[in-house]
Motif scaffolding. Sequence first.
Motif, PDB file in Angstrom:
ATOM      1  N   TRP A 175      34.159  46.563 -49.871  1.00  0.00           N
ATOM      2  CA  TRP A 175      32.989  46.353 -49.015  1.00  0.00           C
ATOM      3  C   TRP A 175      33.311  46.626 -47.551  1.00  0.00           C
ATOM      4  N   SER A 176      32.327  47.212 -46.864  1.00  0.00           N
ATOM      5  CA  SER A 176      32.383  47.345 -45.405  1.00  0.00           C
ATOM      6  C   SER A 176      31.605  46.195 -44.778  1.00  0.00           C
TER       7      SER A 176
ATOM      8  N   ASP B 104      29.048  46.646 -42.955  1.00  0.00           N
ATOM      9  CA  ASP B 104      27.645  46.999 -43.149  1.00  0.00           C
ATOM     10  C   ASP B 104      27.161  46.508 -44.516  1.00  0.00           C
ATOM     11  N   ASP B 105      28.018  46.618 -45.535  1.00  0.00           N
ATOM     12  CA  ASP B 105      27.672  46.092 -46.860  1.00  0.00           C
ATOM     13  C   ASP B 105      27.465  44.585 -46.790  1.00  0.00           C
TER      14      ASP B 105
ATOM     15  N   ALA C 182      23.901  42.672 -47.561  1.00  0.00           N
ATOM     16  CA  ALA C 182      23.816  41.679 -48.630  1.00  0.00           C
ATOM     17  C   ALA C 182      23.373  40.325 -48.082  1.00  0.00           C
TER      18      ALA C 182
ATOM     19  N   PRO D 297      35.401  41.955 -45.884  1.00  0.00           N
ATOM     20  CA  PRO D 297      34.835  43.281 -45.642  1.00  0.00           C
ATOM     21  C   PRO D 297      35.690  44.022 -44.619  1.00  0.00           C
TER      22      PRO D 297
END
Length: 434
Positions: free
Chosen positions: A182-183, A185-186, A190, A303
Amino acid sequence: MKVRLLATISSAALLLGACGGGGGSKTPAGKDAAEGYDPAAQVTITWWTGQTTEAEKTAEDLAAQYTKAHPNVTIKTSTGASTTDDLLTKLSAGFTGGSYPDVSYAYGSWAGELATSGKTQDLAKWVADPAFGWSEIPEAARDTATYEGKVIGVPALVDNLALIYNKQLFDDAGVAYPTDQWSWDDFRAAAKKLTNPAQNVYGSAYSVSGSEDTTWHLWPMLWQRGGKILDGRKPAFNSDAGVGALELLRAMAVDDKSLYLDQTDEKYGPLFNDGHVAMMMSGPWALLEIKDAGLEYGVAQLPGYNGDHQTVSGPDLWVLFDHGDANRAGASRDFIRWLTSKEIDAKWNLAIGNLPLRSSEQGTPEFAEYVKEYPGGQKFFDNLANAKQARPTLAGYEEMSRNVGDAISKVLQGAAKPKEALDEAAKKSAGALE
């Protein structure tokens, strides 16, 4: 471990600075505190464990086990203070009155203050003995125990931050579980989807108490972006990397309203356990209470930014103090060598739900039992490899941390912009770091 810095530390740090210029070490310069140690001498040492009631009983049992094998040694064991957070105040008072212990638990963020007190032993040559296995302890933990080449203690506990998530809340919202890839941004996307004001559910949470719990959650985001906390002794956290990291948190808190803002450090954990926070950046200590809550949860690496998933470790220490008595110094070292050995640490840290100190413990039966009892424990252990940097060990860290924590808190509550807030914190901190 959990919350490393409360308001009481501010005055304690001042006391340490005041007493540091006084008596200093009782061992002459250039001489090792344990030089002339007689392992057979009758000696009494004092151990401040800094533990809760349950862990204190384990500590007492281990002290009894050691003294049974070493009948010439008496260990006076106590918590040292009413809470772990009060230990620094108690130590500073003890330095002034000459009643400090031989060994004390200490949060890693206190290391710089304690090192400059003039009361600690220098263990650099001692831990360099190959038989000690210093390299088996994570590098970030070893760095925390080191001040200007002087080793003031041995890590007592190692940990790190990872992303813990509530599977049920993800399932209810139809959001895929976090992954190690995951980044940020992810994470933001979420958190926004998981936030449900009607049910008082937040995507994630962040402390805005201004404490070390506020500050140290920013450091991995800063490091992932290529930033530094300090450049030498000059604040560097207000770089583009620091501003970018804080801007993401600001956007989540102010624009998305997907972060629960905890004014105390103490609420977001219970809210996660009660199903009101879907994700939290926390450490292995949280698994004990999550287990009691009966949640279905998962753990992923933090992340990342451009594929960098660095985390921060907040290792705590067994700090060894100098009383000008070689036998006390030597006995305290021998006890801590024993306590932090592969065999005994498995009975200490793993028994009370912490990660093992040493990489060599991964193959022990105790570790196998730990990861079975605490799902996610293996992930936290593996995540130690992402703890590639340590918080600075210097006397001005405490003041700098408070300034940064205040800046973060203002920004997340919409009272300041990231750049101006971090610049102000850097300006306030410069004098303390010189």
